[in-house]
Design a protein around this motif. Structure first.
Motif, short mmCIF file in Angstrom:
data_model
loop_
_atom_site.label_atom_id
_atom_site.label_comp_id
_atom_site.label_asym_id
_atom_site.label_seq_id
_atom_site.Cartn_x
_atom_site.Cartn_y
_atom_site.Cartn_z
N ASP A 16 -14.96 -4.99 -26.50
CA ASP A 16 -14.63 -4.59 -25.12
C ASP A 16 -13.87 -5.70 -24.40
O ASP A 16 -12.86 -5.46 -23.76
N LYS A 17 -14.37 -6.93 -24.53
CA LYS A 17 -13.69 -8.05 -23.86
C LYS A 17 -12.29 -8.25 -24.44
O LYS A 17 -11.35 -8.58 -23.72
N LEU A 18 -12.17 -8.07 -25.75
CA LEU A 18 -10.86 -8.24 -26.38
C LEU A 18 -9.87 -7.19 -25.86
O LEU A 18 -8.75 -7.52 -25.48
N GLU A 19 -10.30 -5.92 -25.85
CA GLU A 19 -9.36 -4.87 -25.44
C GLU A 19 -9.01 -4.99 -23.96
O GLU A 19 -7.88 -4.72 -23.56
N GLU A 20 -9.98 -5.45 -23.17
CA GLU A 20 -9.69 -5.68 -21.75
C GLU A 20 -8.65 -6.81 -21.60
O GLU A 20 -7.70 -6.69 -20.83
N LEU A 21 -8.83 -7.87 -22.37
CA LEU A 21 -7.88 -8.98 -22.29
C LEU A 21 -6.49 -8.54 -22.74
O LEU A 21 -5.49 -8.84 -22.08
N LEU A 22 -6.42 -7.80 -23.85
CA LEU A 22 -5.12 -7.34 -24.34
C LEU A 22 -4.42 -6.50 -23.26
O LEU A 22 -3.21 -6.65 -23.03
N GLY A 23 -5.18 -5.64 -22.59
CA GLY A 23 -4.62 -4.84 -21.50
C GLY A 23 -4.09 -5.71 -20.37
O GLY A 23 -2.96 -5.55 -19.90
N ASP A 24 -4.90 -6.69 -19.96
CA ASP A 24 -4.49 -7.63 -18.90
C ASP A 24 -3.21 -8.37 -19.26
O ASP A 24 -2.41 -8.71 -18.39
N LEU A 25 -3.05 -8.67 -20.54
CA LEU A 25 -1.89 -9.45 -20.98
C LEU A 25 -0.64 -8.56 -21.14
O LEU A 25 0.42 -9.06 -21.47
N GLY A 26 -0.81 -7.27 -20.95
CA GLY A 26 0.34 -6.37 -21.02
C GLY A 26 0.55 -5.72 -22.38
O GLY A 26 1.63 -5.18 -22.65
N TYR A 27 -0.47 -5.77 -23.23
CA TYR A 27 -0.37 -5.08 -24.52
C TYR A 27 -0.84 -3.63 -24.30
O TYR A 27 -1.81 -3.40 -23.58
N SER A 28 -0.15 -2.69 -24.91
CA SER A 28 -0.60 -1.31 -24.80
C SER A 28 -0.66 -0.69 -26.19
O SER A 28 -0.07 -1.21 -27.14
N VAL A 29 -1.37 0.42 -26.28
CA VAL A 29 -1.59 1.05 -27.58
C VAL A 29 -0.42 1.94 -27.94
O VAL A 29 0.00 2.80 -27.17
N VAL A 30 0.13 1.69 -29.12
CA VAL A 30 1.21 2.52 -29.66
C VAL A 30 0.56 3.45 -30.68
O VAL A 30 -0.30 3.03 -31.45
N GLN A 31 0.96 4.71 -30.68
CA GLN A 31 0.32 5.69 -31.57
C GLN A 31 0.97 5.73 -32.95
O GLN A 31 2.13 5.40 -33.10
N SER A 32 0.24 6.17 -33.89
CA SER A 32 0.56 6.45 -35.30
C SER A 32 1.57 5.50 -35.97
O SER A 32 2.75 5.74 -35.87
N PRO A 33 1.17 4.44 -36.66
CA PRO A 33 -0.23 4.03 -36.69
C PRO A 33 -0.59 3.39 -35.36
O PRO A 33 0.28 2.85 -34.68
N CYS A 34 -1.88 3.42 -35.03
CA CYS A 34 -2.36 3.03 -33.72
C CYS A 34 -2.58 1.52 -33.65
O CYS A 34 -3.37 0.97 -34.41
N PHE A 35 -1.85 0.84 -32.78
CA PHE A 35 -2.09 -0.61 -32.64
C PHE A 35 -1.64 -1.10 -31.27
O PHE A 35 -0.82 -0.45 -30.60
N TYR A 36 -2.17 -2.24 -30.84
CA TYR A 36 -1.76 -2.87 -29.58
C TYR A 36 -0.44 -3.61 -29.80
O TYR A 36 -0.26 -4.28 -30.82
N TRP A 37 0.41 -3.52 -28.82
CA TRP A 37 1.77 -4.03 -28.96
C TRP A 37 2.29 -4.48 -27.61
O TRP A 37 1.92 -3.93 -26.57
N HIS A 38 3.12 -5.52 -27.61
CA HIS A 38 3.76 -6.01 -26.39
C HIS A 38 5.26 -6.05 -26.65
O HIS A 38 5.68 -6.49 -27.72
N PRO A 39 6.09 -5.58 -25.70
CA PRO A 39 7.53 -5.50 -25.97
C PRO A 39 8.15 -6.85 -26.33
O PRO A 39 9.08 -6.88 -27.14
N ASP A 40 7.68 -7.97 -25.72
CA ASP A 40 8.35 -9.21 -26.06
C ASP A 40 7.41 -10.40 -26.29
O ASP A 40 7.84 -11.55 -26.19
N ARG A 41 6.17 -10.09 -26.62
CA ARG A 41 5.26 -11.19 -26.95
C ARG A 41 4.46 -10.85 -28.21
O ARG A 41 4.38 -9.69 -28.62
N GLN A 42 3.88 -11.90 -28.81
CA GLN A 42 3.04 -11.69 -29.98
C GLN A 42 1.69 -12.37 -29.72
O GLN A 42 1.65 -13.45 -29.12
N ALA A 43 0.61 -11.73 -30.15
CA ALA A 43 -0.71 -12.34 -30.03
C ALA A 43 -0.98 -13.20 -31.27
O ALA A 43 -0.48 -12.90 -32.35
N ILE A 44 -1.75 -14.27 -31.10
CA ILE A 44 -2.21 -15.06 -32.25
C ILE A 44 -3.71 -15.27 -32.09
O ILE A 44 -4.17 -15.75 -31.04
N PHE A 45 -4.46 -14.91 -33.11
CA PHE A 45 -5.91 -15.07 -33.09
C PHE A 45 -6.29 -16.37 -33.79
O PHE A 45 -5.79 -16.65 -34.88
#
Ligand SMILES: [Mn+2]
Length: 334
Positions: A16-45
């Motif tokens: 929950d905290k992760l998905e909330e953070l991704l949303g705050d950072l401007g990542y949104s869910v792209v469908q099929s295949p389903c994943f979080y994505w940002h138009p001009d940034r990349q996440a690093i874990f």
């Protein structure tokens, strides 16, 4: 091409905290295949996706989908390394595992073992094995616990790279039970952080919060140019000595060359996790000109934090998300 990286701290099963953070950072869910994505940034874990938290399978689904789609990168944490060792039989000692199934290890890993079924476990363990131990992206570096060039050189020599090429290569590296090999020690430095022997410098042992007597102290490797025990060793606040007196100050004596070698001076900034920081990011403790920790104890009532790197060669604390003031508010709420 990503215009910046959002480096995200230890998740430990907090979906929950992760998905909330991704949303705050401007990542949104792209469908099929389903994943979080940002138009001009990349996440690093920074690793440690698993153990402790309530929704580890969901975290693995979210993060692996991002990595597979190219919207995120990841480095290995000690918990992924341990999960692999726990699941891998010792080739020299059939029937026993590279990480012992004892009470302490069972307990640390219990939530993961419960939350994933057999197929899910083997699917994600196979993925863990392929995760690099660090990322050097030229202008910024990412590692779970410690950037230590000597250890990394040794790992690269022995593994032929910074990841395990096969389960055999993992098994060769992870044999730790008898005499830890130089390779295993180097991996521990990178994934768990270096420690130094207090007795070697005439300093007292201390009791940790559970009352265990410790002769090794964590090294504050992020202190660039540090040379003395007092600067480098971290005895947690409130620790007591073996006579149960407050621990007091460490002697300001020079440490040897090996221990000094942990001190990181840049020039490339390093972003890391692992250290269970609390409260707001504090200069010299949590970040310096060339280092920034992003683990603020999300699974322990703290905040899931990212550092938004935009190409800078020195760390700017304002690039922590959420910002300092918001961190305090969120921390006191939970
Ligand atoms: Mn860790």
């Amino acid at each position: 091409m990503a215009q910046g990286y959002d480096i995200i701290g230890d998740v430990h099963g907090c979906a929950d905290k992760l998905e909330e953070l991704l949303g705050d950072l401007g990542y949104s869910v792209v469908q099929s295949p389903c994943f979080y994505w940002h138009p001009d940034r990349q996440a690093i874990f920074v690793g440690d996706l698993i153990d402790r938290g309530p929704s580890q399978l969901r975290v693995l689904e979210v993060v692996k989908a991002m990595v597979d789609a190219g919207s995120a990168k990841i480095v290995m944490g000690n918990h992924e390394f341990n999960a692999l060792a726990y699941a891998t039989e010792d080739p020299r000692n059939p029937g026993s595992f590279l990480r012992q199934h004892d009470t302490k290890n069972d307990r640390q890993h219990a939530a993961f073992l419960e939350q994933l079924n057999v197929e899910q476990k083997s699917h994600y363990l196979a993925w863990f094995r392929t995760i690099p131990l660090w990322l050097d992206l030229g202008e910024v570096r990412i590692v779970h616990a410690c950037w230590h060039q000597t250890s990394m050189n040794l790992i690269e020599q022995q593994l032929g790279g910074n990841r395990f090429s096969s389960i055999e290569s993992f098994a060769g590296a992870a044999r730790a039970t008898d005499a830890p090999s130089p390779l295993y020690a180097a991996i521990e430095t990178v994934l768990k952080g270096p420690e130094l022997d207090l007795a070697k410098y005439g300093a007292k042992r201390f009791k940790d919060k559970d009352g265990n007597v410790r002769r090794e102290a964590r090294v504050r490797w992020w202190r660039g140019g540090a040379t003395t025990l007092k600067q480098l060793a971290e005895v947690p606040q409130g620790s007591r000595d073996e006579a149960d007196k407050p621990y007091g100050e460490l002697p300001d004596v020079l440490v040897d060359e090996t221990d000094q070698s942990y001190s990181y001076e840049g020039p490339v900034p390093v972003i890391y996790g692992h250290y269970w920081r609390t409260g707001v990011p504090v200069e010299h403790e949590d970040w310096t000109r060339s280092t920034a920790c992003v683990d603020f104890s999300a699974v322990n009532g703290g905040t899931m934090v990212a550092y938004r790197w935009n190409g800078e060669s020195t760390i700017d604390w304002r690039n922590y998300h959420p910002h300092g003031r918001n961190l305090i508010e969120q921390t006191s709420k939970s």
